[in-house]
Design a protein around this motif. Structure first.
Motif, PDB file in Angstrom:
ATOM      1  N   VAL A  26      -4.742   5.495   2.200  1.00 52.59           N
ATOM      2  CA  VAL A  26      -4.188   4.148   2.253  1.00 52.59           C
ATOM      3  C   VAL A  26      -5.279   3.160   1.846  1.00 52.59           C
ATOM      4  O   VAL A  26      -6.348   3.116   2.462  1.00 52.59           O
ATOM      5  CB  VAL A  26      -3.683   3.800   3.675  1.00 52.59           C
ATOM      6  CG1 VAL A  26      -3.101   2.391   3.706  1.00 52.59           C
ATOM      7  CG2 VAL A  26      -2.653   4.819   4.136  1.00 52.59           C
TER       8      VAL A  26
ATOM      9  N   ALA B 149       3.290   5.056   8.831  1.00 50.13           N
ATOM     10  CA  ALA B 149       2.718   3.962   9.603  1.00 50.13           C
ATOM     11  C   ALA B 149       2.245   4.452  10.968  1.00 50.13           C
ATOM     12  O   ALA B 149       1.188   4.040  11.465  1.00 50.13           O
ATOM     13  CB  ALA B 149       3.738   2.842   9.767  1.00 50.13           C
TER      14      ALA B 149
ATOM     15  N   PRO C 240       0.854   5.365   0.522  1.00 47.59           N
ATOM     16  CA  PRO C 240       0.060   6.539   0.879  1.00 47.59           C
ATOM     17  C   PRO C 240       0.243   7.622  -0.160  1.00 47.59           C
ATOM     18  O   PRO C 240       1.356   7.920  -0.557  1.00 47.59           O
ATOM     19  CB  PRO C 240       0.631   6.961   2.238  1.00 47.59           C
ATOM     20  CG  PRO C 240       2.040   6.461   2.213  1.00 47.59           C
ATOM     21  CD  PRO C 240       2.033   5.203   1.363  1.00 47.59           C
TER      22      PRO C 240
ATOM     23  N   CYS D 129      -0.963   6.431  10.386  1.00 49.00           N
ATOM     24  CA  CYS D 129      -2.039   5.500  10.042  1.00 49.00           C
ATOM     25  C   CYS D 129      -2.488   4.741  11.284  1.00 49.00           C
ATOM     26  O   CYS D 129      -3.686   4.571  11.530  1.00 49.00           O
ATOM     27  CB  CYS D 129      -1.556   4.552   8.958  1.00 49.00           C
ATOM     28  SG  CYS D 129      -2.761   3.301   8.449  1.00 49.00           S
ATOM     29  N   GLY D 130      -1.519   4.274  12.079  1.00 50.61           N
ATOM     30  CA  GLY D 130      -1.853   3.541  13.298  1.00 50.61           C
ATOM     31  C   GLY D 130      -2.633   4.396  14.275  1.00 50.61           C
ATOM     32  O   GLY D 130      -3.587   3.925  14.909  1.00 50.61           O
TER      33      GLY D 130
ATOM     34  N   LEU E 123       3.578   0.334   5.639  1.00 52.02           N
ATOM     35  CA  LEU E 123       3.909   1.724   5.311  1.00 52.02           C
ATOM     36  C   LEU E 123       5.257   2.115   5.896  1.00 52.02           C
ATOM     37  O   LEU E 123       5.698   1.548   6.897  1.00 52.02           O
ATOM     38  CB  LEU E 123       2.821   2.660   5.858  1.00 52.02           C
ATOM     39  CG  LEU E 123       1.402   2.448   5.324  1.00 52.02           C
ATOM     40  CD1 LEU E 123       0.442   3.364   6.050  1.00 52.02           C
ATOM     41  CD2 LEU E 123       1.353   2.693   3.832  1.00 52.02           C
TER      42      LEU E 123
ATOM     43  N   TYR F  88      -6.737   9.995   6.282  1.00 51.93           N
ATOM     44  CA  TYR F  88      -6.523  10.562   7.611  1.00 51.93           C
ATOM     45  C   TYR F  88      -5.636  11.794   7.513  1.00 51.93           C
ATOM     46  O   TYR F  88      -4.823  11.924   6.604  1.00 51.93           O
ATOM     47  CB  TYR F  88      -5.921   9.526   8.561  1.00 51.93           C
ATOM     48  CG  TYR F  88      -4.574   8.973   8.160  1.00 51.93           C
ATOM     49  CD1 TYR F  88      -3.397   9.521   8.647  1.00 51.93           C
ATOM     50  CD2 TYR F  88      -4.484   7.884   7.294  1.00 51.93           C
ATOM     51  CE1 TYR F  88      -2.161   9.001   8.279  1.00 51.93           C
ATOM     52  CE2 TYR F  88      -3.261   7.357   6.927  1.00 51.93           C
ATOM     53  CZ  TYR F  88      -2.101   7.923   7.425  1.00 51.93           C
ATOM     54  OH  TYR F  88      -0.879   7.401   7.046  1.00 51.93           O
TER      55      TYR F  88
ATOM     56  N   ARG G 241       0.847  -1.192   0.000  1.00 52.40           N
ATOM     57  CA  ARG G 241       0.000   0.000   0.000  1.00 52.40           C
ATOM     58  C   ARG G 241       0.881   1.240   0.000  1.00 52.40           C
ATOM     59  O   ARG G 241       1.832   1.333   0.766  1.00 52.40           O
ATOM     60  CB  ARG G 241      -0.889   0.000   1.248  1.00 52.40           C
ATOM     61  CG  ARG G 241      -1.766  -1.235   1.347  1.00 52.40           C
ATOM     62  CD  ARG G 241      -2.375  -1.372   2.730  1.00 52.40           C
ATOM     63  NE  ARG G 241      -1.346  -1.443   3.778  1.00 52.40           N
ATOM     64  CZ  ARG G 241      -0.659  -2.539   4.076  1.00 52.40           C
ATOM     65  NH1 ARG G 241      -0.880  -3.645   3.406  1.00 52.40           N
ATOM     66  NH2 ARG G 241       0.237  -2.535   5.045  1.00 52.40           N
TER      67      ARG G 241
ATOM     68  N   ALA H 159      -4.521  -2.116  13.202  1.00 50.83           N
ATOM     69  CA  ALA H 159      -3.513  -1.184  12.687  1.00 50.83           C
ATOM     70  C   ALA H 159      -2.357  -1.938  12.063  1.00 50.83           C
ATOM     71  O   ALA H 159      -1.772  -1.484  11.066  1.00 50.83           O
ATOM     72  CB  ALA H 159      -3.021  -0.280  13.803  1.00 50.83           C
TER      73      ALA H 159
ATOM     74  N   HIS I 100      -3.224  11.540   4.139  1.00 54.57           N
ATOM     75  CA  HIS I 100      -2.807  10.322   3.456  1.00 54.57           C
ATOM     76  C   HIS I 100      -4.018   9.484   3.061  1.00 54.57           C
ATOM     77  O   HIS I 100      -5.040   9.479   3.732  1.00 54.57           O
ATOM     78  CB  HIS I 100      -1.920   9.475   4.381  1.00 54.57           C
ATOM     79  CG  HIS I 100      -0.562  10.057   4.616  1.00 54.57           C
ATOM     80  ND1 HIS I 100       0.436  10.041   3.673  1.00 54.57           N
ATOM     81  CD2 HIS I 100      -0.038  10.670   5.703  1.00 54.57           C
ATOM     82  CE1 HIS I 100       1.525  10.605   4.165  1.00 54.57           C
ATOM     83  NE2 HIS I 100       1.259  11.013   5.395  1.00 54.57           N
TER      84      HIS I 100
ATOM     85  N   CYS J 211      -1.699  -0.828   8.375  1.00 55.37           N
ATOM     86  CA  CYS J 211      -0.619   0.155   8.293  1.00 55.37           C
ATOM     87  C   CYS J 211       0.776  -0.440   8.320  1.00 55.37           C
ATOM     88  O   CYS J 211       1.767   0.288   8.147  1.00 55.37           O
ATOM     89  CB  CYS J 211      -0.733   1.146   9.459  1.00 55.37           C
ATOM     90  SG  CYS J 211      -2.384   1.795   9.755  1.00 55.37           S
TER      91      CYS J 211
END
Length: 292
Positions: free
Chosen positions: A200, A236, A4, A239-240, A231, A268, A2, A224, A198, A228
């Protein structure tokens, strides 16, 4: 893996255009990236890679904007295009980054749903996010533009419940007024390219794994890891943080996507990278077609 994406930057110039109303009229402002097709009742935004078609018949009477609070109305300059549909008026206005289309609903006998056919990027789709906004995705599943979360207000400035629905290549705005609502009601689909943060996108396998984690109540940390984990470091972490803060926003879209053989994507804010305490506001989960 993935990746971002940094979403499309805002336009720097104001978008202005003058339109000669009438059947078959067409006006173009190529420098600003907006094209108005009167005959087709269509407004195209090149930077958004989307055209929106207004319902109804052409009219030379636009929506009156003077009573709309500045925080809601983002239009600039003269009206681009106006139509009349079952007593309601629909008018598009240029904004700093796209087009805002206003719906003026005169009374309780008016329609409560307004349908806007969209011309999307080839191979792309419109996808409804958990926050009520609609993302426009290209053939790779990446966002190129979108419609902000909708609003509706009555004649006294009070909020009226409203929401979007996506049916194929049609955007539908539902306005839930009643006989006791103070009319006229104003509502908007607001198309633009200003996005934050971002994006994802999970694969089909990752979406299924996420649904299993939710079903087994394994919690946000495990989720997560799936969403994530691949990433790069700072992304990461952001994202987490987003997953942890908005865990319950994931439950319904992840389950529905997994059941339908589709995927989910997370949008996010940049600030989640350094300020996890922002809370869940601004984090959305969108059901999208799987690219792998």
């Amino acid at each position: 893996m993935r990746v971002p994406n940094t979403l499309a930057p805002p336009l720097t110039a104001a978008l202005t255009i003058a339109l000669i109303f009438g059947t078959g009229s067409t006006a173009t402002a190529s420098d600003d990236g907006i094209t108005v097709n009167g005959e087709g009742r269509e407004v195209s935004v090149a930077s958004a890679d989307v055209s929106i078609q207004l319902p109804g018949a052409l009219t030379d009477t636009p929506v009156e904007t003077s009573s709309i609070p500045p925080g809601l109305y983002r239009g600039e300059g003269d009206p681009l295009l106006s139509t009349a549909v079952s007593g309601s008026t629909v008018t598009s206005f240029a904004t700093q980054d796209g087009v805002q289309t206003l719906i003026q609903i005169p009374d309780a006998s008016s329609p409560s749903e307004y349908r806007f056919p969209l011309d999307l990027p080839e191979g792309g789709e419109a996808a409804l996010s958990s926050d009520g906004a609609v993302m426009i995705l290209d053939a790779n599943g990446d966002p190129v533009s979108g419609f902000r979360e909708p609003w509706a207000i009555d004649a006294e400035g009070n909020g009226v419940p409203t929401s979007f629905r996506v049916e194929g290549q049609e955007l539908v705005q539902i306005v839930e007024f009643t006989a006791s609502t103070v009319f006229p009601v104003l509502a908007d689909p607001d198309l633009g390219v200003e996005w934050w943060g971002h994006w994802v996108r999970l694969t089909k396998g990752e979406t299924r794994a996420a649904a299993k984690i939710i079903a087994n109540n394994q919690g946000p940390a495990v989720l997560a890891g799936v969403a994530c984990g691949a990433l790069p470091g700072p992304a990461a972490l952001g994202c987490g943080a987003a997953v942890a803060l908005a865990y319950f926003k994931f439950v319904d879209p992840v389950n529905r996507a997994s059941s339908a053989g589709k995927c989910v994507a997370i949008n996010y804010p940049w600030t989640a990278l350094s300020t996890p305490q922002i809370g869940w506001v601004g984090i959305s989960v969108t059901i999208v077609n799987c690219t792998r």
